[in-house]
Motif scaffolding. Sequence first.
Motif, PDB file in Angstrom:
ATOM      1  N   THR A 350       1.488 -10.004  -7.108  1.00 12.91           N
ATOM      2  CA  THR A 350       1.363 -10.200  -8.600  1.00 12.91           C
ATOM      3  C   THR A 350      -0.072  -9.474  -9.114  1.00 12.91           C
ATOM      4  OG1 THR A 350       1.182 -12.979  -8.131  1.00 12.91           O
ATOM      5  CG2 THR A 350      -0.100 -12.303  -9.494  1.00 12.91           C
ATOM      6  N   ASN A 351       0.354  -9.266 -10.210  1.00 15.19           N
ATOM      7  CA  ASN A 351      -0.866  -7.116 -10.261  1.00 15.19           C
ATOM      8  C   ASN A 351      -1.688  -8.157 -11.385  1.00 15.19           C
ATOM      9  OD1 ASN A 351       1.678  -6.075  -9.136  1.00 15.19           O
ATOM     10  ND2 ASN A 351       3.018  -6.245  -9.895  1.00 15.19           N
ATOM     11  N   TYR A 352      -2.352  -7.677 -11.624  1.00 16.24           N
ATOM     12  CA  TYR A 352      -3.496  -7.211 -12.849  1.00 16.24           C
ATOM     13  C   TYR A 352      -3.478  -6.072 -13.328  1.00 16.24           C
ATOM     14  CZ  TYR A 352      -3.780 -12.145 -11.337  1.00 16.24           C
ATOM     15  OH  TYR A 352      -3.402 -13.161 -10.611  1.00 16.24           O
ATOM     16  N   ASP A 353      -3.968  -5.857 -14.997  1.00 17.76           N
ATOM     17  CA  ASP A 353      -3.790  -4.686 -15.782  1.00 17.76           C
ATOM     18  C   ASP A 353      -5.044  -4.529 -16.491  1.00 17.76           C
ATOM     19  OD1 ASP A 353      -4.185  -2.031 -15.827  1.00 17.76           O
ATOM     20  OD2 ASP A 353      -1.986  -1.349 -15.903  1.00 17.76           O
ATOM     21  N   ILE A 354      -6.033  -4.047 -17.150  1.00 22.21           N
ATOM     22  CA  ILE A 354      -6.038  -4.096 -18.252  1.00 22.21           C
ATOM     23  C   ILE A 354      -7.313  -2.880 -18.494  1.00 22.21           C
ATOM     24  CG2 ILE A 354      -8.546  -4.069 -16.601  1.00 22.21           C
ATOM     25  CD1 ILE A 354      -9.799  -6.057 -19.376  1.00 22.21           C
ATOM     26  N   ILE A 366      -9.021   9.621 -24.714  1.00 22.96           N
ATOM     27  CA  ILE A 366      -9.741   9.203 -23.197  1.00 22.96           C
ATOM     28  C   ILE A 366      -8.926   7.686 -22.927  1.00 22.96           C
ATOM     29  CG2 ILE A 366     -11.175   8.256 -21.828  1.00 22.96           C
ATOM     30  CD1 ILE A 366     -12.983   9.834 -23.172  1.00 22.96           C
ATOM     31  N   GLU A 367      -8.495   7.854 -21.962  1.00 22.90           N
ATOM     32  CA  GLU A 367      -7.425   6.507 -22.466  1.00 22.90           C
ATOM     33  C   GLU A 367      -8.420   5.884 -19.999  1.00 22.90           C
ATOM     34  OE1 GLU A 367      -3.653   5.948 -21.381  1.00 22.90           O
ATOM     35  OE2 GLU A 367      -3.877   7.746 -22.791  1.00 22.90           O
ATOM     36  N   GLY A 368      -8.076   5.079 -20.118  1.00 25.36           N
ATOM     37  CA  GLY A 368      -8.375   4.628 -18.586  1.00 25.36           C
ATOM     38  C   GLY A 368      -8.024   3.131 -18.165  1.00 25.36           C
ATOM     39  N   ALA A 369      -7.840   2.532 -16.995  1.00 30.16           N
ATOM     40  CA  ALA A 369      -7.384   1.011 -16.131  1.00 30.16           C
ATOM     41  C   ALA A 369      -8.031   0.855 -15.334  1.00 30.16           C
ATOM     42  CB  ALA A 369      -5.801   1.540 -16.772  1.00 30.16           C
ATOM     43  N   VAL A 370      -7.991  -0.474 -14.993  1.00 27.98           N
ATOM     44  CA  VAL A 370      -8.107  -0.640 -14.027  1.00 27.98           C
ATOM     45  C   VAL A 370      -7.450  -1.655 -12.853  1.00 27.98           C
ATOM     46  CG1 VAL A 370      -9.970  -2.247 -12.469  1.00 27.98           C
ATOM     47  CG2 VAL A 370     -10.846  -1.029 -14.513  1.00 27.98           C
ATOM     48  N   PHE A 371      -7.068  -1.575 -12.065  1.00 30.11           N
ATOM     49  CA  PHE A 371      -5.602  -2.794 -11.955  1.00 30.11           C
ATOM     50  C   PHE A 371      -5.960  -3.412 -10.077  1.00 30.11           C
ATOM     51  CE2 PHE A 371      -4.916   1.798 -10.835  1.00 30.11           C
ATOM     52  CZ  PHE A 371      -5.208   1.532  -9.591  1.00 30.11           C
ATOM     53  N   TYR A 372      -5.573  -4.295  -9.927  1.00 31.53           N
ATOM     54  CA  TYR A 372      -5.656  -4.706  -8.521  1.00 31.53           C
ATOM     55  C   TYR A 372      -4.237  -5.410  -8.136  1.00 31.53           C
ATOM     56  CZ  TYR A 372      -6.610  -8.769  -5.253  1.00 31.53           C
ATOM     57  OH  TYR A 372      -6.140  -9.581  -3.529  1.00 31.53           O
ATOM     58  N   LYS A 402      -0.073  -9.416   4.687  1.00 31.15           N
ATOM     59  CA  LYS A 402      -0.902  -9.393   2.771  1.00 31.15           C
ATOM     60  C   LYS A 402      -1.396  -8.522   2.710  1.00 31.15           C
ATOM     61  CE  LYS A 402      -1.351 -14.256   2.545  1.00 31.15           C
ATOM     62  NZ  LYS A 402      -2.101 -15.646   2.190  1.00 31.15           N
ATOM     63  N   VAL A 403      -1.275  -7.623   1.599  1.00 31.88           N
ATOM     64  CA  VAL A 403      -1.653  -6.568   0.755  1.00 31.88           C
ATOM     65  C   VAL A 403      -2.518  -6.243  -0.445  1.00 31.88           C
ATOM     66  CG1 VAL A 403      -1.420  -3.775   0.778  1.00 31.88           C
ATOM     67  CG2 VAL A 403      -0.038  -4.607   2.669  1.00 31.88           C
ATOM     68  N   LYS A 404      -3.941  -5.604   0.089  1.00 37.87           N
ATOM     69  CA  LYS A 404      -4.287  -5.746  -1.645  1.00 37.87           C
ATOM     70  C   LYS A 404      -4.631  -4.206  -1.636  1.00 37.87           C
ATOM     71  CE  LYS A 404      -9.060  -6.159  -1.329  1.00 37.87           C
ATOM     72  NZ  LYS A 404     -10.550  -5.969  -1.389  1.00 37.87           N
ATOM     73  N   SER A 405      -3.996  -4.064  -3.119  1.00 37.67           N
ATOM     74  CA  SER A 405      -4.084  -2.277  -3.805  1.00 37.67           C
ATOM     75  C   SER A 405      -5.012  -2.441  -5.246  1.00 37.67           C
ATOM     76  CB  SER A 405      -2.967  -2.529  -3.878  1.00 37.67           C
ATOM     77  OG  SER A 405      -2.155  -1.011  -4.140  1.00 37.67           O
ATOM     78  N   TYR A 426      -7.091  11.513 -13.077  1.00 32.36           N
ATOM     79  CA  TYR A 426      -7.350  11.187 -12.228  1.00 32.36           C
ATOM     80  C   TYR A 426      -7.180   9.543 -11.814  1.00 32.36           C
ATOM     81  CZ  TYR A 426     -10.546   9.337  -8.498  1.00 32.36           C
ATOM     82  OH  TYR A 426     -11.431   8.661  -7.190  1.00 32.36           O
ATOM     83  N   THR A 427      -7.003   9.275 -10.247  1.00 34.57           N
ATOM     84  CA  THR A 427      -6.461   7.842  -9.870  1.00 34.57           C
ATOM     85  C   THR A 427      -6.989   7.791  -8.646  1.00 34.57           C
ATOM     86  OG1 THR A 427      -4.455   7.772 -10.495  1.00 34.57           O
ATOM     87  CG2 THR A 427      -4.431   6.331  -8.965  1.00 34.57           C
ATOM     88  N   TYR A 428      -8.284   6.509  -8.519  1.00 35.68           N
ATOM     89  CA  TYR A 428      -8.946   5.756  -7.315  1.00 35.68           C
ATOM     90  C   TYR A 428      -7.774   4.909  -7.183  1.00 35.68           C
ATOM     91  CZ  TYR A 428     -11.521   3.609  -3.675  1.00 35.68           C
ATOM     92  OH  TYR A 428     -11.752   3.071  -2.449  1.00 35.68           O
ATOM     93  N   LEU A 429      -7.140   4.446  -5.765  1.00 38.37           N
ATOM     94  CA  LEU A 429      -5.839   3.925  -5.234  1.00 38.37           C
ATOM     95  C   LEU A 429      -6.696   3.261  -3.533  1.00 38.37           C
ATOM     96  CD1 LEU A 429      -3.776   1.187  -5.092  1.00 38.37           C
ATOM     97  CD2 LEU A 429      -2.466   4.048  -3.966  1.00 38.37           C
ATOM     98  N   HIS A 430      -7.140   1.765  -3.767  1.00 32.32           N
ATOM     99  CA  HIS A 430      -7.552   1.555  -2.231  1.00 32.32           C
ATOM    100  C   HIS A 430      -6.271   0.656  -1.486  1.00 32.32           C
ATOM    101  CE1 HIS A 430      -9.924   0.255   1.028  1.00 32.32           C
ATOM    102  NE2 HIS A 430     -10.159  -0.842   0.451  1.00 32.32           N
ATOM    103  N   ARG A 431      -6.291   0.696  -0.869  1.00 26.90           N
ATOM    104  CA  ARG A 431      -4.958  -0.525  -0.380  1.00 26.90           C
ATOM    105  C   ARG A 431      -5.816  -0.765   1.160  1.00 26.90           C
ATOM    106  NH1 ARG A 431       1.176   1.113   0.141  1.00 26.90           N
ATOM    107  NH2 ARG A 431       0.142   2.456   1.743  1.00 26.90           N
ATOM    108  N   GLU A 432      -5.644  -2.173   1.798  1.00 32.57           N
ATOM    109  CA  GLU A 432      -5.807  -2.855   1.942  1.00 32.57           C
ATOM    110  C   GLU A 432      -4.928  -4.190   3.082  1.00 32.57           C
ATOM    111  OE1 GLU A 432     -10.015  -5.158   3.968  1.00 32.57           O
ATOM    112  OE2 GLU A 432      -9.592  -4.679   2.220  1.00 32.57           O
ATOM    113  N   ASN A 433      -4.440  -3.306   4.650  1.00 32.94           N
ATOM    114  CA  ASN A 433      -3.711  -4.245   5.411  1.00 32.94           C
ATOM    115  C   ASN A 433      -4.596  -6.080   5.672  1.00 32.94           C
ATOM    116  OD1 ASN A 433      -2.002  -6.256   6.662  1.00 32.94           O
ATOM    117  ND2 ASN A 433      -0.872  -4.626   6.971  1.00 32.94           N
ATOM    118  N   LYS A 434      -4.767  -6.910   4.506  1.00 30.29           N
ATOM    119  CA  LYS A 434      -5.354  -7.667   5.335  1.00 30.29           C
ATOM    120  C   LYS A 434      -4.582  -8.897   6.298  1.00 30.29           C
ATOM    121  CE  LYS A 434      -8.429  -8.907   2.862  1.00 30.29           C
ATOM    122  NZ  LYS A 434      -9.214  -8.590   2.679  1.00 30.29           N
ATOM    123  N   SER A 435      -4.140  -9.102   6.263  1.00 30.00           N
ATOM    124  CA  SER A 435      -2.942  -9.611   8.238  1.00 30.00           C
ATOM    125  C   SER A 435      -2.814  -8.919   8.507  1.00 30.00           C
ATOM    126  CB  SER A 435      -2.074 -10.903   7.516  1.00 30.00           C
ATOM    127  OG  SER A 435      -1.483  -9.562   6.614  1.00 30.00           O
TER     128      SER A 435
END
Length: 534
Positions: A350-354, A366-372, A402-405, A426-435
């Motif tokens: 499930t993806n969210y992007d603004i 200039i362009e910018g986005a926050v995503f989850y 379950k992974v959070k990105s 530029y891209t900052y990406l944080h991925r976390e394996n929750k389980s």
Amino acid sequence: RFATFDLAEIQVAKGFSSVAFGPNTLGGAINLITKKPSKKFEGNAILGTADGDGKTAAVNIGSSMDKFYIQAGGSLRDSGNFRMSTNFIPTPSAEGGWRSNSDFKDSKFSAKIGFAPDSSGEYVIGYMLQKGQKGQPVATEGSRSSQFWRWPTWDKDDIYFLSHNNIGADTYLKVRAYYDTFKNIIHMFTNATFSELRNDGISIYDDYTNGAILEVGTTFFDNHSIRAIAQIKRDVHRSDDNSNNWKSYKDQLSSVGIEDSIIVNNKLNLSLGIGLDIQKALEIGEYARYGNFSHQFLQGQFGAFWKMNEKVHTYFTVSRKDRFPTLRDRFSLRFDRNIPNPELQPELSTNYDIGAKAFLTSWLRIEGAVFYSGITDLIEEVVEVAVSEDGRPLSQFQNVGKVKSQGVELSFYIKPVSWFENGIYYTYLHRENKSAPGIRLRGVPKNRITGFTKIEPVKQLNVIASLECQDNVWDTNTGRLAGYTTANLTIGYMLAKDIQIEGGFSNILDKNYQQTLGFPLPGRTWFVNARCKF
């Protein structure tokens, strides 16, 4: 390995993508669009040479007539071993200088013919043939340092049919059908001289895919653009070890979907879509005792696109996407290094992007986005899940949980004068394996920067410099690859109206870097090309 000389453009849909693409769009979609002629006779050609005895040649020609058009092209890329960085430290399996067994040769032919009897319809038949052969350098470290492989065959061909028919003034029907084949042979040798095959030293793939897509669209309703899509595809993998003991596996992917683009007013547009994707195992060989598994997933999307004014555009999107496990994920033994996993489940997200795009001035954007993204059942290759009878560690593709990105994207584009432009991304990406925190999420850096600068001091001369920078990544659960910064430089000069000479350097900083453990990439490499249009 795919040559791109016959393409008109490459479209990239990141994250939010149409349900018309069907299944397996969890990470977006890439659309390759071939050239289509617009004149009675037109074409382009390139001839080049490069470091390491590299050769490039390609030509495309096309003709557009009253009701017909034809487009054809051919290309050849041939290279010997590539030059390693002078900063590379020799290892027992790799000396410095030229990288042994890194040569390749790829040739491609493509053609299509189109017929448009009138403005209400168009019909196209196309064909593409790609033939290749290549070596694989011996890994400088890791488990592959004893692999001595060559590919005498890496061939792919495609034949396809496309049609577009207008039904009345506001409705259309599209049909696409295709048949693709992939033939691949590996020769595995006993040592780095590549003179003696192992007893089990030949692996043969003879795969094919066929499918069709039906699309109906209409603008009959005011302010609505609706389209419905149905598609089906069959993937077949057949392999042999040169003993005429063929193994065969077959999957079927099908999908139906509908989407609507809505013009609410002159500032706000909406996008709605929903689709059902189904994967069914039709043939799984000796793993039939597990049952012929099938999976299905209801994907969907919603997007709101708001034009605040002529200079500021914003959007918000949410989507549910899938990626079904491939035949390779589930059944490949990887030459007895992997354990099959027939019960592998699809990845779901499930993806969210603004985001926003701002044209601050006529020369600055200039362009910018926050995503989850919340991903369940992420598929990863888990190493050392078991040990073979002879003591070798075995891996397996598993659903690691379950992974959070989440992250941020920023880009800046400036063109203050006609002869200078610059872009930084530029891209900052944080991925976390929750389980399963103990299993590393590999292959993706946390920080990445790319950029380019183009200067045209005079009309005939242009200089393009590009940069790529990323920090370290995990390649295995315990092995981390260092970050790197590389740069490229190209200088082009127009000899005549439609003739250009260009030359430059890839990895001009001569960085010693790798993206897979044990496989350092080329060092500083020069190239020279001549291009012409006619």
